[in-house]
Design an enzyme around this catalytic site. Structure first.
Site, PDB file in Angstrom:
ATOM      1  N   LYS A   1     -39.981  -0.353 -16.595  1.00 40.14           N
ATOM      2  CA  LYS A   1     -40.469  -1.748 -16.563  1.00 40.14           C
ATOM      3  C   LYS A   1     -40.343  -2.395 -17.943  1.00 40.14           C
ATOM      4  CE  LYS A   1     -44.666  -0.535 -15.239  1.00 40.14           C
ATOM      5  NZ  LYS A   1     -44.614   0.909 -15.106  1.00 40.14           N
TER       6      LYS A   1
ATOM      7  N   ARG B   1     -52.494  -3.839 -10.851  1.00 38.38           N
ATOM      8  CA  ARG B   1     -52.360  -2.404 -10.594  1.00 38.38           C
ATOM      9  C   ARG B   1     -53.266  -1.950  -9.463  1.00 38.38           C
ATOM     10  NH1 ARG B   1     -50.315  -0.951 -15.767  1.00 38.38           N
ATOM     11  NH2 ARG B   1     -49.612   1.190 -15.849  1.00 38.38           N
TER      12      ARG B   1
ATOM     13  N   ARG C   1     -39.584   9.626 -24.975  1.00 40.31           N
ATOM     14  CA  ARG C   1     -39.839   8.215 -25.304  1.00 40.31           C
ATOM     15  C   ARG C   1     -40.514   8.047 -26.664  1.00 40.31           C
ATOM     16  NH1 ARG C   1     -43.057   4.251 -21.323  1.00 40.31           N
ATOM     17  NH2 ARG C   1     -44.621   5.911 -21.384  1.00 40.31           N
TER      18      ARG C   1
ATOM     19  N   ARG D   1     -46.486   7.746 -27.616  1.00 41.37           N
ATOM     20  CA  ARG D   1     -47.704   7.231 -26.998  1.00 41.37           C
ATOM     21  C   ARG D   1     -48.664   8.371 -26.711  1.00 41.37           C
ATOM     22  NH1 ARG D   1     -46.210   2.954 -22.311  1.00 41.37           N
ATOM     23  NH2 ARG D   1     -47.853   4.127 -21.282  1.00 41.37           N
TER      24      ARG D   1
ATOM     25  N   ARG E   1     -51.229   9.751 -14.447  1.00 42.36           N
ATOM     26  CA  ARG E   1     -50.840   8.336 -14.315  1.00 42.36           C
ATOM     27  C   ARG E   1     -50.027   8.119 -13.052  1.00 42.36           C
ATOM     28  NH1 ARG E   1     -48.016   7.884 -19.796  1.00 42.36           N
ATOM     29  NH2 ARG E   1     -47.115   5.975 -18.957  1.00 42.36           N
TER      30      ARG E   1
HETATM   31  P1  AP5 Z   1     -40.310   2.416 -20.007  1.00 40.63           P
HETATM   32  O1  AP5 Z   1     -39.482   1.175 -19.994  1.00 40.63           O
HETATM   33  O2  AP5 Z   1     -41.149   2.677 -21.202  1.00 40.63           O
HETATM   34  O3  AP5 Z   1     -41.129   2.546 -18.647  1.00 40.63           O
HETATM   35  P2  AP5 Z   1     -42.406   1.763 -18.133  1.00 40.63           P
HETATM   36  O4  AP5 Z   1     -42.176   1.557 -16.678  1.00 40.63           O
HETATM   37  O5  AP5 Z   1     -42.675   0.559 -18.983  1.00 40.63           O
HETATM   38  O6  AP5 Z   1     -43.451   2.919 -18.328  1.00 40.63           O
HETATM   39  P3  AP5 Z   1     -44.915   2.903 -18.885  1.00 40.63           P
HETATM   40  O7  AP5 Z   1     -45.233   4.346 -19.198  1.00 40.63           O
HETATM   41  O8  AP5 Z   1     -45.055   1.912 -20.002  1.00 40.63           O
HETATM   42  O9  AP5 Z   1     -45.681   2.419 -17.649  1.00 40.63           O
HETATM   43  P4  AP5 Z   1     -47.176   2.553 -17.380  1.00 40.63           P
HETATM   44  O10 AP5 Z   1     -47.275   1.626 -16.251  1.00 40.63           O
HETATM   45  O11 AP5 Z   1     -47.696   3.903 -17.173  1.00 40.63           O
HETATM   46  O12 AP5 Z   1     -47.837   2.165 -18.771  1.00 40.63           O
HETATM   47  P5  AP5 Z   1     -48.542   0.852 -19.296  1.00 40.63           P
HETATM   48  O13 AP5 Z   1     -48.212   0.713 -20.732  1.00 40.63           O
HETATM   49  O14 AP5 Z   1     -48.293  -0.287 -18.399  1.00 40.63           O
HETATM   50  O15 AP5 Z   1     -39.295   3.614 -19.780  1.00 40.63           O
HETATM   51  C1  AP5 Z   1     -39.734   4.921 -19.827  1.00 40.63           C
HETATM   52  C2  AP5 Z   1     -38.724   5.787 -20.578  1.00 40.63           C
HETATM   53  O16 AP5 Z   1     -37.544   5.840 -19.834  1.00 40.63           O
HETATM   54  C3  AP5 Z   1     -38.350   5.234 -21.944  1.00 40.63           C
HETATM   55  O17 AP5 Z   1     -38.186   6.302 -22.823  1.00 40.63           O
HETATM   56  C4  AP5 Z   1     -37.024   4.525 -21.697  1.00 40.63           C
HETATM   57  O18 AP5 Z   1     -36.210   4.480 -22.843  1.00 40.63           O
HETATM   58  C5  AP5 Z   1     -36.452   5.376 -20.599  1.00 40.63           C
HETATM   59  N1  AP5 Z   1     -35.614   4.623 -19.708  1.00 40.63           N
HETATM   60  C6  AP5 Z   1     -35.880   3.392 -19.217  1.00 40.63           C
HETATM   61  N2  AP5 Z   1     -34.912   3.007 -18.403  1.00 40.63           N
HETATM   62  C7  AP5 Z   1     -34.025   4.027 -18.374  1.00 40.63           C
HETATM   63  C8  AP5 Z   1     -32.817   4.246 -17.696  1.00 40.63           C
HETATM   64  N3  AP5 Z   1     -32.302   3.313 -16.865  1.00 40.63           N
HETATM   65  N4  AP5 Z   1     -32.185   5.412 -17.853  1.00 40.63           N
HETATM   66  C9  AP5 Z   1     -32.677   6.370 -18.694  1.00 40.63           C
HETATM   67  N5  AP5 Z   1     -33.818   6.226 -19.371  1.00 40.63           N
HETATM   68  C10 AP5 Z   1     -34.491   5.064 -19.214  1.00 40.63           C
HETATM   69  O19 AP5 Z   1     -50.084   1.240 -19.130  1.00 40.63           O
HETATM   70  C11 AP5 Z   1     -50.681   2.261 -19.913  1.00 40.63           C
HETATM   71  C12 AP5 Z   1     -52.121   2.472 -19.476  1.00 40.63           C
HETATM   72  O20 AP5 Z   1     -52.898   1.270 -19.675  1.00 40.63           O
HETATM   73  C13 AP5 Z   1     -52.325   2.808 -18.005  1.00 40.63           C
HETATM   74  O21 AP5 Z   1     -52.177   4.185 -17.754  1.00 40.63           O
HETATM   75  C14 AP5 Z   1     -53.782   2.336 -17.783  1.00 40.63           C
HETATM   76  O22 AP5 Z   1     -54.692   3.264 -18.292  1.00 40.63           O
HETATM   77  C15 AP5 Z   1     -53.876   1.092 -18.638  1.00 40.63           C
HETATM   78  N6  AP5 Z   1     -53.578  -0.160 -17.891  1.00 40.63           N
HETATM   79  C16 AP5 Z   1     -52.548  -1.013 -18.143  1.00 40.63           C
HETATM   80  N7  AP5 Z   1     -52.581  -2.043 -17.288  1.00 40.63           N
HETATM   81  C17 AP5 Z   1     -53.655  -1.855 -16.477  1.00 40.63           C
HETATM   82  C18 AP5 Z   1     -54.197  -2.580 -15.379  1.00 40.63           C
HETATM   83  N8  AP5 Z   1     -53.629  -3.725 -14.941  1.00 40.63           N
HETATM   84  N9  AP5 Z   1     -55.307  -2.087 -14.776  1.00 40.63           N
HETATM   85  C19 AP5 Z   1     -55.890  -0.960 -15.207  1.00 40.63           C
HETATM   86  N10 AP5 Z   1     -55.424  -0.211 -16.240  1.00 40.63           N
HETATM   87  C20 AP5 Z   1     -54.310  -0.656 -16.871  1.00 40.63           C
HETATM   88 MG    MG Z   2     -44.264   0.082 -20.287  1.00 39.39          MG
END
Ligand code: AP5
Ligand code: MG
Length: 313
Positions: free
Chosen positions: A64, A140, A179, A212, A223
């Site tokens: 994402k 979410r 990552r 992270r 997660r």
């Molecule tokens: P990346 O682009 O970083 O993936 P992502 O989908 O953004 O993954 P996240 O881990 O950031 O998602 P998340 O939803 O768990 O975390 P968030 O920060 O939102 O890609 C991942 C890896 O793959 C990278 O290394 C990238 O380079 C690689 N990659 C990407 N595309 C690729 C491809 N095509 N081919 C190969 N490699 C590739 O949330 C973190 C925490 O915050 C949550 O766990 C929760 O505790 C809290 N939180 C956030 N929002 C809320 C909410 N709305 N409600 C409650 N809690 C929340």
């Molecule tokens: Mg992300």
């Protein structure tokens, strides 16, 4: 990314009416983030001349943030990631950050009300209203999804597209161990897919990259589990409330999803212009011609005024 501790601190909760009130940074006027009297307003396909209001809805680690980064570097689009916002709050040691820290580190979900308050301040900001934007990480839960729909419906700016990235779990697990992020910009790197130019350093600022806190196999599994339990039902929700806006893009390998996403947003949002197109719209020659015309108009205006300006002047 749009978030500030000052903005967060200015938000208050209307306890009697059970709704969040956020105040903008522009004024102290209290604004209801999600007014109770409005109802959900699912989007339709007739969004082409509208700004792009896009939701990234997918498993953790599915890409994402990476894909949103590609869109924002190519197009004039705002980006809001609630994960990035939380990490910023945690780093700054704010009240929100203190409440969220343990939950995020443990792979759980931060309570809905806290997240609604956090996001509300961003959605109300002038840099978002009437603009194209991408929302990553919110909603979410069903509660968050319903509140978001009601709020956007009430402002006449419903979601235009919900992109669901479908990437197999085993592929994701492999990526996460590789990552690295640049915390202040949210830029994402991966040692096998998207390497920084200099190992361990951000391409733009040269600052060190970090891992992270929630990127280890055990926490990541939690997660993923919370995605299936709490976030996946949102797919069903959008399938029934806005079926034409929900699009699933599937892919396993590096660049499979990006071309699909780019052609989707270009065909959906005619108003979306790449940064280079925006620049090309006003080339130098056009600017110079406009300047000449303005100065000619100015001369004409002065000449037309001369007969009516009293002689003393
Ligand atoms: P990346 O682009 O970083 O993936 P992502 O989908 O953004 O993954 P996240 O881990 O950031 O998602 P998340 O939803 O768990 O975390 P968030 O920060 O939102 O890609 C991942 C890896 O793959 C990278 O290394 C990238 O380079 C690689 N990659 C990407 N595309 C690729 C491809 N095509 N081919 C190969 N490699 C590739 O949330 C973190 C925490 O915050 C949550 O766990 C929760 O505790 C809290 N939180 C956030 N929002 C809320 C909410 N709305 N409600 C409650 N809690 C929340
Ligand atoms: Mg992300």
């Amino acid at each position: 990314m749009i978030s500030s501790t000052r903005q967060i601190a200015s938000a208050a909760f209307g306890t009697t009416q059970r709704r969040w009130i956020a105040s903008t940074s522009r004024s102290s006027r209290a604004m209801p983030f999600i007014p109770d009297h409005t109802s959900a307003s699912p989007s339709s396909l007739s969004m082409k001349s509208e700004p792009m209001r896009l939701l990234m809805l997918a498993k953790p680690g599915s890409g994402k943030g990476t894909l949103s980064g590609r869109l924002t570097s190519k197009y004039n689009v705002q980006f809001v990631s609630t994960g990035d916002m939380l990490r910023e709050e945690i780093k700054a040691g704010t009240e929100v950050g203190k409440q969220a820290e343990g939950i995020v580190a443990g792979g759980g979900l931060v309570p809905d009300e806290l997240m609604i308050k956090l996001l509300g301040t961003s959605l109300e900001s002038s840099s978002m209203k009437g603009k194209s934007w991408i929302l990553d990480g919110f909603p979410r839960t069903l509660v968050q999804g319903e509140r978001l729909d009601r709020y956007l419906g009430s402002t006449g700016q419903p979601l235009g597209l919900i992109v669901h990235l479908d990437v197999p779990d085993e592929i994701i697990m492999g990526r996460i161990s590789d990552r690295w992020i640049h915390p202040s910009s949210g830029r994402i790197y991966n040692n096998s897919y998207n390497r920084p130019k200099v190992e361990g350093l951000d391409d733009v600022t040269g600052e060190p990259l970090v891992r992270r806190a929630d990127d280890n196999p055990e926490i990541f599994a939690r997660r993923l589990k919370s995605f299936y339990a709490q976030t996946a039902p949102l797919l069903e929700y959008y399938r029934s409330t806005a079926p034409s806006n929900l699009v699933t893009l599937s892919g396993k390998t590096s660049d499979e999803i990006w071309p699909q996403l780019e052609s989707l947003v270009r065909s959906r949002f005619g108003s979306l212009k790449s940064k280079s197109e925006t620049k090309r719209v006003v080339p130098e020659a056009v600017i110079r011609r406009a300047e000449r015309e303005i100065s000619r108009d100015h001369r004409d205006f002065i000449s037309s005024m001369v007969p009516i300006i009293p002689a003393a002047y």
